[in-house]
Scaffold this active site. Structure first.
Site, PDB file in Angstrom:
ATOM      1  N   LYS A 243      82.214 -40.581  47.797  1.00 18.06           N
ATOM      2  CA  LYS A 243      82.675 -41.957  47.950  1.00 18.06           C
ATOM      3  C   LYS A 243      82.922 -42.585  46.576  1.00 18.06           C
ATOM      4  CE  LYS A 243      79.869 -42.433  52.130  1.00 18.06           C
ATOM      5  NZ  LYS A 243      80.966 -42.186  53.066  1.00 18.06           N
TER       6      LYS A 243
ATOM      7  N   LYS B 172      87.409 -37.328  53.960  1.00 22.05           N
ATOM      8  CA  LYS B 172      88.186 -38.517  54.322  1.00 22.05           C
ATOM      9  C   LYS B 172      88.253 -39.547  53.208  1.00 22.05           C
ATOM     10  CE  LYS B 172      85.108 -42.029  55.402  1.00 22.05           C
ATOM     11  NZ  LYS B 172      83.988 -41.446  54.703  1.00 22.05           N
TER      12      LYS B 172
ATOM     13  N   LYS C 117      81.925 -28.841  53.037  1.00 26.48           N
ATOM     14  CA  LYS C 117      82.099 -30.035  53.865  1.00 26.48           C
ATOM     15  C   LYS C 117      81.282 -29.942  55.154  1.00 26.48           C
ATOM     16  CE  LYS C 117      83.971 -33.883  55.332  1.00 26.48           C
ATOM     17  NZ  LYS C 117      83.558 -35.163  54.734  1.00 26.48           N
TER      18      LYS C 117
ATOM     19  N   GLY D  77      82.940 -40.973  59.915  1.00 28.39           N
ATOM     20  CA  GLY D  77      82.876 -40.371  61.244  1.00 28.39           C
ATOM     21  C   GLY D  77      81.521 -40.539  61.890  1.00 28.39           C
ATOM     22  N   ASN D  78      80.450 -40.503  61.102  1.00 26.11           N
ATOM     23  CA  ASN D  78      79.112 -40.664  61.653  1.00 26.11           C
ATOM     24  C   ASN D  78      78.907 -42.053  62.242  1.00 26.11           C
ATOM     25  OD1 ASN D  78      77.789 -38.104  61.136  1.00 26.11           O
ATOM     26  ND2 ASN D  78      78.032 -38.573  58.971  1.00 26.11           N
TER      27      ASN D  78
END
Length: 309
Positions: A272, A210, A127, A11-12
Site C-alpha cells: 500500500k 490491487k 500474493k 478484497g478482505n
C-alpha cells in the site's frame, strides 16, 4: 474543489462469502457516495484475495469430481471475481445514489492489465489468496505442491505470482465513462493479468496486487488522489512497539526511507505504501491517502489518514 479520485478497496473488506459480501457492500457504498455527493469523480478498484481463492478452489474441486470439466486458468478466475464483486458493488452504489437523488450511472468494466512475461514474480509467488488456514491445513496443501506462507501473523494462506502492472488495456473505455460523469468500477482484483503476443492477449497465471494496479489506473486517468483503504486510520512506523508513531503528512522521500528501513510488513502495509509512493511521485500535485473507508472524506481535506505527497 472537485477531484478525480481512484479508491482501492481491499478484497478482505468485502467478506469471505456471498452473504458477508452483500452486507459489506452496503456500508462501503455509503462511504463512497459521500465522496460522490461532494462532487468528486470516483473510480473504484477492489481486491479479490478471498474471492478468487474461493473461485479457484471451487473450480479445482469441480474438475476433480467430473472429468467432463476442464481446469480453469487463474486469469479466468480473476475475471469471474470481477463480475462477482462488481455485480454486488455496482448495485449497492446505484441504490445509495438513488436514495440520495443523485442521477449517476454505475458500470463495472471487465479490465485486463498487461504484465511482463519475464517478470521475476512468476518464479517467486508471494500474493496471498483464499481464506486463512491453520498450520495443519497449510502443511497439507504444501504436501500437494501448493505454495503457502504465513501471512502477517494472521494465519496461513496460499500464494500465487504477483507481477507488476504495465498498463491498463481498457483505459480508453474507463476514461470515456469517467469523463461522461459515470461511476466506474475497474481493475477488480488487480485486473486480469495478460501478456501481449502481437495482437493477442494471453492470460497469465497470476493475481496482480490491487494497490499497484490502482496506482497505474490512477496515473493513466490523471487522477488527483489515490485513496488506498486499509484496516487502520493511518500508517505507522515502529508499529506495535513502545515508540510507535502514526504518520500524517509525509513526503515521498520520507516514506521511501521508512520502506527501506523495513517499517511496513510485506503482503500487508508495504504494498500500500509503495503504491502510494509510486502514484504521488509520478506528477506534482498528486496525493496518495492511506486510511479507513469511513475516514476517506476527512482524509481528502487533510484532517486524518496518512497523506503521501
Amino acid at each position: 474543489m472537485k477531484k478525480k479520485i481512484v479508491i482501492a478497496l481491499g478484497g478482505n473488506a468485502l467478506g469471505n462469502n456471498l452473504e458477508e459480501q452483500m452486507g459489506a457492500v452496503k456500508s462501503t457504498a455509503r462511504a463512497i457516495v459521500d465522496l460522490i455527493e461532494e462532487g468528486h469523480d470516483v473510480v473504484i478498484s477492489h481486491g479479490n484475495g478471498p474471492q478468487v481463492g474461493m473461485i479457484n478452489l471451487a473450480m479445482d474441486a469441480l474438475t476433480k469430481s467430473n472429468y467432463k470439466y476442464s481446469s480453469i486458468p487463474m486469469s479466468v478466475c480473476v475475471a469471474m471475481s470481477q463480475g462477482y464483486v462488481g455485480y454486488d458493488l455496482q448495485n449497492a452504489l446505484r441504490e445509495e445514489l438513488l436514495n440520495r437523488n443523485i442521477d449517476k450511472s454505475v458500470a463495472t468494466i471487465v479490465t485486463q492489465v498487461e504484465v511482463d512475461k519475464d517478470d521475476k514474480a512468476f518464479s517467486n509467488p508471494t500474493k496471498p489468496i483464499g481464506s486463512f488456514m491453520t498450520k495443519d491445513e497449510a502443511e497439507s496443501l504444501i504436501a500437494k505442491g501448493e505454495n503457502v506462507v504465513e501471512d502477517s501473523g494472521r494465519g496461513y494462506r496460499r500464494v500465487v505470482a504477483s507481477p507488476r502492472p504495465k498498463s491498463i488495456i481498457e483505459i480508453d473505455t474507463i476514461r470515456s465513462l469517467v469523463d461522461s460523469g459515470q461511476v466506474v468500477i475497474a481493475c477488480g482484483g488487480g485486473g486480469i493479468p495478460v501478456v501481449k503476443e502481437g495482437n493477442h492477449l494471453k492470460g497469465a497465471s497470476a493475481v496482480i496486487d490491487k494497490d499497484f494496479a490502482s496506482a497505474t489506473l490512477a496515473k493513466e486517468l490523471d487522477a488527483d488522489f489515490l485513496i488506498i483503504l486499509t484496516a487502520v486510520e493511518k500508517a505507522a512506523i515502529n508499529y506495535g512497539k513502545e515508540n510507535e508513531k502514526w504518520l500524517d503528512d509525509v513526503t515521498v522521500e520520507e516514506m521511501t526511507k521508512y520502506v527501506e528501513e523495513g517499517h511496513f510488513a510485506p503482503g500487508s502495509m508495504k504494498p500500500k505504501v509503495e503504491a502510494g509512493i509510486e502514484f504521488a511521485s509520478s506528477k506534482e500535485g498528486r496525493y496518495a491517502l492511506i486510511t479507513l473507508l469511513e475516514k476517506a472524506k476527512d482524509g481528502i481535506l487533510g484532517k486524518t489518514g496518512t497523506r503521501i505527497k
